[in-house]
Design a protein around this motif. Sequence first.
Motif, PDB file in Angstrom:
ATOM      1  N   GLY A 195       0.828  -1.198   0.000  1.00 20.30           N
ATOM      2  CA  GLY A 195       0.000   0.000   0.000  1.00 20.30           C
ATOM      3  C   GLY A 195       0.862   1.248   0.000  1.00 20.30           C
ATOM      4  N   ARG A 196       0.729   2.052   1.045  1.00 12.70           N
ATOM      5  CA  ARG A 196       1.461   3.315   1.110  1.00 12.70           C
ATOM      6  C   ARG A 196       2.640   3.222   2.074  1.00 12.70           C
ATOM      7  N   VAL A 197       3.125   2.001   2.259  1.00 14.92           N
ATOM      8  CA  VAL A 197       4.229   1.753   3.179  1.00 14.92           C
ATOM      9  C   VAL A 197       5.281   0.893   2.486  1.00 14.92           C
ATOM     10  N   VAL A 198       6.555   1.190   2.749  1.00 11.95           N
ATOM     11  CA  VAL A 198       7.663   0.338   2.317  1.00 11.95           C
ATOM     12  C   VAL A 198       8.305  -0.237   3.580  1.00 11.95           C
ATOM     13  N   ARG A 199       8.438  -1.565   3.614  1.00 14.86           N
ATOM     14  CA  ARG A 199       8.964  -2.230   4.808  1.00 14.86           C
ATOM     15  C   ARG A 199      10.040  -3.240   4.425  1.00 14.86           C
ATOM     16  N   GLN A 200      10.905  -3.538   5.394  1.00 18.45           N
ATOM     17  CA  GLN A 200      11.885  -4.607   5.232  1.00 18.45           C
ATOM     18  C   GLN A 200      11.543  -5.732   6.195  1.00 18.45           C
ATOM     19  N   VAL A 201      11.634  -6.959   5.695  1.00 18.95           N
ATOM     20  CA  VAL A 201      11.354  -8.126   6.519  1.00 18.95           C
ATOM     21  C   VAL A 201      12.419  -9.186   6.285  1.00 18.95           C
ATOM     22  N   GLY A 202      12.561 -10.071   7.255  1.00 14.02           N
ATOM     23  CA  GLY A 202      13.502 -11.167   7.118  1.00 14.02           C
ATOM     24  C   GLY A 202      13.731 -11.856   8.443  1.00 14.02           C
ATOM     25  N   PRO A 203      14.342 -13.039   8.406  1.00 13.53           N
ATOM     26  CA  PRO A 203      14.606 -13.791   9.632  1.00 13.53           C
ATOM     27  C   PRO A 203      15.727 -13.157  10.441  1.00 13.53           C
ATOM     28  N   ASP A 204      15.784 -13.480  11.725  1.00 17.62           N
ATOM     29  CA  ASP A 204      16.868 -13.004  12.572  1.00 17.62           C
ATOM     30  C   ASP A 204      18.213 -13.351  11.931  1.00 17.62           C
ATOM     31  N   PRO A 205      19.195 -12.442  11.855  1.00 17.96           N
ATOM     32  CA  PRO A 205      19.274 -11.157  12.555  1.00 17.96           C
ATOM     33  C   PRO A 205      18.883  -9.944  11.712  1.00 17.96           C
ATOM     34  N   VAL A 206      18.026 -10.115  10.717  1.00 14.25           N
ATOM     35  CA  VAL A 206      17.612  -9.014   9.847  1.00 14.25           C
ATOM     36  C   VAL A 206      16.838  -7.963  10.652  1.00 14.25           C
ATOM     37  N   TRP A 207      17.097  -6.684  10.330  1.00 15.73           N
ATOM     38  CA  TRP A 207      16.288  -5.589  10.883  1.00 15.73           C
ATOM     39  C   TRP A 207      14.942  -5.600  10.199  1.00 15.73           C
ATOM     40  N   ASN A 208      13.863  -5.695  10.978  1.00 19.11           N
ATOM     41  CA  ASN A 208      12.501  -5.671  10.455  1.00 19.11           C
ATOM     42  C   ASN A 208      11.870  -4.326  10.778  1.00 19.11           C
ATOM     43  N   GLY A 209      11.288  -3.683   9.777  1.00 19.70           N
ATOM     44  CA  GLY A 209      10.664  -2.405  10.079  1.00 19.70           C
ATOM     45  C   GLY A 209      10.150  -1.667   8.868  1.00 19.70           C
ATOM     46  N   VAL A 210       9.537  -0.518   9.142  1.00 18.56           N
ATOM     47  CA  VAL A 210       8.987   0.368   8.119  1.00 18.56           C
ATOM     48  C   VAL A 210      10.045   1.399   7.761  1.00 18.56           C
ATOM     49  N   LEU A 211      10.417   1.427   6.493  1.00 17.52           N
ATOM     50  CA  LEU A 211      11.438   2.344   5.989  1.00 17.52           C
ATOM     51  C   LEU A 211      10.850   3.684   5.562  1.00 17.52           C
ATOM     52  N   TRP A 212       9.654   3.649   5.001  1.00 11.12           N
ATOM     53  CA  TRP A 212       9.071   4.844   4.363  1.00 11.12           C
ATOM     54  C   TRP A 212       7.566   4.709   4.359  1.00 11.12           C
ATOM     55  N   SER A 213       6.890   5.840   4.432  1.00  7.92           N
ATOM     56  CA  SER A 213       5.432   5.826   4.309  1.00  7.92           C
ATOM     57  C   SER A 213       4.978   7.139   3.690  1.00  7.92           C
ATOM     58  N   ASP A 214       3.815   7.083   3.068  1.00  8.61           N
ATOM     59  CA  ASP A 214       3.193   8.271   2.465  1.00  8.61           C
ATOM     60  C   ASP A 214       1.754   8.300   2.964  1.00  8.61           C
ATOM     61  N   LEU A 215       1.561   8.795   4.183  1.00 16.04           N
ATOM     62  CA  LEU A 215       0.272   8.700   4.861  1.00 16.04           C
ATOM     63  C   LEU A 215      -0.347  10.075   5.061  1.00 16.04           C
ATOM     64  N   ASP A 216      -1.649  10.077   5.235  1.00  9.73           N
ATOM     65  CA  ASP A 216      -2.364  11.294   5.597  1.00  9.73           C
ATOM     66  C   ASP A 216      -3.270  10.979   6.786  1.00  9.73           C
ATOM     67  N   GLU A 217      -3.992  11.984   7.247  1.00  8.79           N
ATOM     68  CA  GLU A 217      -4.814  11.792   8.440  1.00  8.79           C
ATOM     69  C   GLU A 217      -5.910  10.754   8.234  1.00  8.79           C
ATOM     70  N   GLU A 218      -6.375  10.609   7.007  1.00  9.44           N
ATOM     71  CA  GLU A 218      -7.466   9.674   6.739  1.00  9.44           C
ATOM     72  C   GLU A 218      -7.023   8.218   6.793  1.00  9.44           C
ATOM     73  N   CYS A 219      -5.803   7.940   6.304  1.00 12.30           N
ATOM     74  CA  CYS A 219      -5.389   6.538   6.177  1.00 12.30           C
ATOM     75  C   CYS A 219      -4.363   6.088   7.219  1.00 12.30           C
ATOM     76  N   ALA A 220      -3.798   7.014   7.998  1.00 11.84           N
ATOM     77  CA  ALA A 220      -2.661   6.682   8.854  1.00 11.84           C
ATOM     78  C   ALA A 220      -2.973   5.565   9.842  1.00 11.84           C
ATOM     79  N   ASP A 221      -4.062   5.678  10.577  1.00 17.70           N
ATOM     80  CA  ASP A 221      -4.367   4.664  11.583  1.00 17.70           C
ATOM     81  C   ASP A 221      -4.599   3.297  10.945  1.00 17.70           C
ATOM     82  N   ARG A 222      -5.235   3.280   9.792  1.00 16.98           N
ATOM     83  CA  ARG A 222      -5.491   2.021   9.091  1.00 16.98           C
ATOM     84  C   ARG A 222      -4.178   1.368   8.649  1.00 16.98           C
ATOM     85  N   GLU A 223      -3.262   2.154   8.116  1.00 15.97           N
ATOM     86  CA  GLU A 223      -1.983   1.609   7.659  1.00 15.97           C
ATOM     87  C   GLU A 223      -1.132   1.136   8.842  1.00 15.97           C
TER      88      GLU A 223
END
Length: 258
Positions: free
Chosen positions: A31-59
């Motif tokens: 959707g409007r989020v870019v994330r990295q995933v992987g098994p340990d010891p990979v850093w898992n997380g959200v790298l970037w997002s393009d959110l607004d007040e309407e969609c932020a909580d849902r994302e």
Amino acid sequence: MDNEEVLALFDRQMREASPPDGPVARVERAGRVVRQVGPDPVWNGVLWSDLDEECADREIAEQVRHFASLGREFEWKLYAHDTPGDLGERLLAAGFTAEPAEALMVAESKDQLGAVALPEGVELVPVTDPAGVALMTAVHEQAFGEDASRLARRMELQLAEAPDTLVAVVAIADGVPVCAARMELIPGTEFAGLWGGGTAEAWRGKGIYRALVSYRARIAAERGYRFLQVDASDQSAPILHRLGFARLSTTTPYVHQP
């Protein structure tokens, strides 16, 4: 250096279009989020997002569900210029915990090439194998007071499977490691990331940290990386400012436990 242009370039290359930062990691656009995933010891997380007040909580809720389904802790790497302006408060309300903020600081590699004199008896030793990783993580634990076993596993994997993406160095004084740092080189980008620069307390203020910046800058420039990027702590930021690094934004890790 035009700070606004460089920040926009950083967002594009290192966040929105970032390749994986390790050999077993993968980057996904959801959707409007870019994330990295992987098994340990990979850093898992959200790298970037393009959110607004309407969609932020849902994302946010969708990312929590996704990583919970994997049973993994993850980090939402929030920058001060991300939208909406209250995204940090929304993450806290969703059960995230904020860790200390850091300054996003950038300099051109070519401007950091000056030689720095080391104290007598100190030499810089490249880290290329598990023995070197052990020296480096020993310094990390001294300097930052935190367990470095996950960092050690990640570095050993990277050195074995993608050695061209990692540069690491330890400063040795009379056989004892006293300072260490690494540099992440992500192919296809113009940024070399400086990470983990830490010095044992008794050796601070002697120019070793600055020498490790210069050491990595020379390698970055030789390999065609135009910029050096640091997520700087309150300790490192003043040193980097004196070296000519510009503060482009602030980044705060928001961590969610599964």
